[in-house]
Structure formats: C-alpha cells, structure tokens
Design an enzyme around this catalytic site. Structure first.
Site, PDB file in Angstrom:
ATOM      1  N   HIS A 197     -26.466   3.996  44.580  1.00  0.00           N
ATOM      2  CA  HIS A 197     -26.153   5.375  44.188  1.00  0.00           C
ATOM      3  C   HIS A 197     -24.771   5.812  44.691  1.00  0.00           C
ATOM      4  CE1 HIS A 197     -30.403   5.763  43.075  1.00  0.00           C
ATOM      5  NE2 HIS A 197     -30.664   5.193  44.249  1.00  0.00           N
ATOM      6  N   SER A 318       3.788   8.275  38.735  1.00  0.00           N
ATOM      7  CA  SER A 318       3.621   9.530  38.012  1.00  0.00           C
ATOM      8  C   SER A 318       4.989  10.103  37.677  1.00  0.00           C
ATOM      9  CB  SER A 318       2.833  10.529  38.870  1.00  0.00           C
ATOM     10  OG  SER A 318       2.933  11.841  38.344  1.00  0.00           O
ATOM     11  N   LYS A 324       2.343   9.108  43.838  1.00  0.00           N
ATOM     12  CA  LYS A 324       1.217   8.472  43.141  1.00  0.00           C
ATOM     13  C   LYS A 324       1.402   6.965  42.978  1.00  0.00           C
ATOM     14  CE  LYS A 324      -1.935  10.068  41.623  1.00  0.00           C
ATOM     15  NZ  LYS A 324      -2.105  10.697  40.309  1.00  0.00           N
ATOM     16  N   GLU A 331      -7.745   0.606  34.958  1.00  0.00           N
ATOM     17  CA  GLU A 331      -8.271   1.657  34.083  1.00  0.00           C
ATOM     18  C   GLU A 331      -8.255   1.218  32.624  1.00  0.00           C
ATOM     19  OE1 GLU A 331      -6.957   5.438  36.905  1.00  0.00           O
ATOM     20  OE2 GLU A 331      -5.825   4.996  35.080  1.00  0.00           O
TER      21      GLU A 331
END
Length: 498
Positions: A197, A318, A324, A331
C-alpha cells in the site's frame, strides 16, 4: 460524399505527387478532381476487370506502401523461395526462375541502398517489387505470381517480420535482465524498505527487489518465445483462400523460409492474425512491467525519498525552475504502457467480426504492430540505460527501511518461536509494543528491556537479535525470500537461463 475545395486540392496534390522522382515507378497523371477516376490505364494488378483507374481518394485510402515498405526484405525473401519451388516443380522454366531470382536480388540491393520510391498507384510493397522486377527482366516477371495471391503473400511476409520482431524483443529483454542482475549482485546486501500500500512494511534487500523484475521480464521472454512457436508455420501457398491447382510444394517453401512446416487450412492461413495479436499481447505485458519499474524509479528519485539519482542522460530540467531534475525518460516509458494496450485493443477490434477469409480491414494490422515494435524498442533501451547508470543512495534507503516499525513482524515471529506464543496473540502483543514506541517517539529497538517486559514478560533481551533491519532480512531464508544468500543464489540461477 461531399469534399471541400481545400480537401480536394490537398488530396489531388498528394495523389499527383506520390510517385515523384526516382525510377519508372512514378504514378500516372491524375485528374485534379479527387472524386473522379485517375486518368491513364487501370491498375494492372486488377487485370481487365476495371476499365478505369481508382479515384484519388480511393487511391489515398487504399495504398499501404507508406507502411508496408518495411516488409521489403520479407517480400523478396518469400518471392525467392516461391520461385525456386516453382522451378523445381516444373511450373516455371529454370531460365525464367534464374532471371527472376537475379532480378529480386538486384531489387534487394536497391532497397538496401535506400532507393525505394513510393508510388501510391502501386498500392503496396508487393506490387512495387513486382513492377520493378518487370522493369528489370521484362514479361518473365509475371510468372513470379503463379500459384500465389497477395493474400498469402502478405500473410507470409508479415509472419516472417513478426517472428523477427519477437526475436528482437527477446534480445532486448535479455539485455535489460542482464543489467538488473548486475545491479542486484552489487546490492545483494543493501537494505531497502519493502512496501505494501506504499507504506513501509518489512525490510528487504535492494537485490531482492530488483530480482522481482527479473522474474517478470523472464516471463515476458517466455511469452514472446511461446508466440514464436505458434507462428512457426508458413501460409505461403494458400493462395487467395482456397489453395491452388498448381502442383506446388508448400513444405519446400516453408523450410526455405525457416518455418517448421506449412499451415494446414488455406482459409485460416490468409485470414489469421493471431500471431500479430500474440505479439501485441506480449508487448502489452512487457509494457506493464516496464511501467511498474519506471514508476518506482520516479518515486525513488523524488526528494521525499531520495533513494536514487538518475544521471543527466536520463533526466531533463525545467524552463522556469532551475533546481528541477525530472525523470522524464521513466515517465515516458510509464506512458507507453497505455499505448501497448491500445495497440492490442485496436487490432482486436479490427479482427473481432471479420468473416472468412481476407478482408481489407486487415491492412491496418501492420501500422499498429510496427508502432508497438518501435515503442517497445525505445522503452527497453531506455530502461536498460537507466538501470545500468542509476546511483543508489544506501544510507537513505536503510534509514527508510528502519522507519515505520518495519521489524514488527520479526518481533511477532520471535514470540512464536522463542516463547511458544500463538501468532494471533503475538500479533496483539507486538501491536502494543508499536503503540508504546509511537508514544515514546522511537522505533521498537528504542524501547528498553523493562518497557518491553512491562508489555509482556515473555519478551526478553534476546529479542534484540531480531529487531535490526539487517537481522530481519538475514532471517528471511525461505525459498524465494529476501536473505542476501537467497538473492545471490537466485542471480546465479537466472544467469544460467539467459
């Protein structure tokens, strides 16, 4: 059908320019009205049945050369096997067969050199090859299509291509598995929190965690291998749908093309795309596993976790936030899982209601499979690169593994082993220990012997032997467990199967 002026101009321009440049495969002039038949002779492939050529719109939707040009190697391979069989069976002369084979080899050299010129008037790769062959050797080229249809021709071409694609997937998966095994061996003792979980559950080793993906990807290799076994039959010789009256030898062509034998039913041979669906299904499952690993890389790379650092090669920045470091490669791999499922679904929907035998709907199979093939290659290469170059932060992983009372189960197990306490009772006692540790703001090992004994007198100082995360993972020696010795044994076994 109503066609706007702008669309009419666009379609007419596409149709008029589709054969520009190169050799004699250029298209015949066509009318500027895309709703009218093209000028010039009817498509020679259709013989004398049609008096006029197709409209520009029909030509645009019907042509597949932009997609199936990838099959040129398989098309020439199949044609060479076919003509060799025709010659041996006495269906065409040895002289014509030799000329055809020499011409096909010349076409292969031209295509290898990048000289394929697309002409939508010629529809597909099969007619492109046949037309070019006629330019090279003359009318004898027409004998190549004896005892063959484009239906069995495309079926064998595509099946040959998908067999190679399965082999490519297997090789790429092997490369990723090899990378995972190397990193798992490096980190057989490295402590990592195991989650359920997404909550800290029990400590595991990083090597054991990585080996879980080895298991998944090994099953993926098995799926591609299984698919190859079922597609290992040649449809060549099934002709349009009913077979042929010529005395062909389908066993000869099957052997020449590397198949175990010919397909057994001509109707099924030309209408089957199970092999493509199985490839897409295996691709989809592989994509799911890659997506799960990508998700963990994304989570681990985030600042709250900080378990890993992705190198610059697999990260982006970024445009507005200079600090960043985004895990974009992971992704993008994660996103592709949806496209693999979409590819499988798309071809399934195409095939689900088709009557026997061939229908033009099936022309869409190749674009779907080719796109999935390209994406899978990118995903496997990207994931292999990431696994090979990730830096693991051992200190942060161990600290996280030591949080969340991850050795609570070890305490409960110890009560059962050392004190003979039934597990359900041991579970309740351990829960009380966790509550006491929470109130004190410490972990279980932070409770004193007196505090533990106050909860239950059967808890002695010997419990310290099991409350560290190192002791916890070392104790998990059951087959398939996380103990470092188990991990090393699993790595050795996996390498033997590669």
């Amino acid at each position: 059908m109503t066609v706007s002026r702008r669309d009419a101009i666009k379609l007419a321009a596409l149709a008029a320019g589709c054969g520009a440049g190169g050799n004699a495969l250029s298209a015949a002039p066509m009318s500027n009205d895309p709703t009218q038949p093209a000028t010039g002779a009817a498509n020679s492939l259709w013989g004398g049945r049609f008096g006029a050529g197709p409209s520009a719109i029909m030509q645009e939707i019907n042509a597949s050369i932009g997609v199936d040009k990838r099959l040129w190697r398989q098309d020439i391979q199949g044609s060479r096997a076919h003509v060799a069989m025709l010659a041996r069976q006495g269906i065409v002369s040895a002289e014509d067969a030799a000329a055809i084979d020499k011409g096909l080899q010349q076409i292969a050299a031209e295509y290898e050199a990048g000289k394929l010129v697309e002409n939508k008037a010629l529809e597909d790769i099969h007619l492109h090859v046949e037309t070019r062959l006629k330019e090279i050797i003359g009318p004898a080229a027409g004998r190549l299509h004896t005892a063959r249809s484009r239906n069995d021709q495309v079926a064998v071409d595509f099946r040959l291509w998908v067999k190679v694609a399965c082999g490519d997937a297997d090789a790429a998966l092997k490369g990723l598995i090899t990378a995972l095994l190397k990193r798992a061996e490096e980190h057989a003792d490295t402590i990592l929190p195991g989650f359920t979980h997404l909550q800290v559950a029990q400590p595991v080793t990083l090597g054991h965690h990585l080996m879980a993906y080895v298991e998944m990807l090994t099953r993926d290799r098995g799926r591609f291998a299984d698919a190859m076994k079922r597609m290992d039959e040649s449809p060549l010789g099934a002709a349009a749908l009913a077979g042929t009256s010529f005395p062909i030898d389908r066993y000869m062509t099957a052997k020449a093309l590397g198949f175990s034998g010919p397909t057994r039913n001509s109707l099924d041979s030309v209408s089957d795309r199970d092999f493509a669906l199985e490839y897409l299904a295996a691709t989809h499952m592989t994509g799911l596993h890659l997506s799960r690993l990508a998700e963990e890389i994304i989570i681990w790379a985030s600042q709250p976790y900080g378990f890993i650092t992705l190198p610059d090669a697999w990260s982006t920045g970024s445009s507005i936030m200079p600090q960043k470091r985004n895990p974009d490669a992971a992704e993008l791999v994660r996103a592709k899982a949806g496209e693999f499922l979409a590819a499988f679904t798309r071809l399934s929907v195409v095939m689900k209601g088709l009557p026997l035998a061939y229908s033009k709907d099936m022309q869409d199979d190749k674009a779907t499979v080719f796109a999935a093939f390209d994406d899978l290659g990118l995903c496997l290469a990207s994931m292999t690169g990431m696994v090979e170059t990730i830096t693991f932060n051992k200190a942060k992983m161990r600290a996280a593994a030591n949080s969340g009372f991850s050795t609570a189960t070890d305490l409960a197990d110890w009560l059962g082993r050392a004190g003979g306490v039934p597990f359900r009772e041991a579970h309740e006692i351990t829960g009380k220990c966790v509550k006491a540790a929470e109130a004190k703001g410490t972990d279980l090992n932070g409770l004193t012997d007196a505090e533990l004994a106050a909860i239950d007198t059967r808890i002695t100082s010997k419990v310290r032997d099991v409350l560290s995360v190192e002791a916890s993972v070392a104790s998990r020696t059951s087959f398939g467990g996380t103990a470092p010795a188990n991990v090393r044994a699993a790595i050795a076994a996996a390498r033997k199967t590669l």
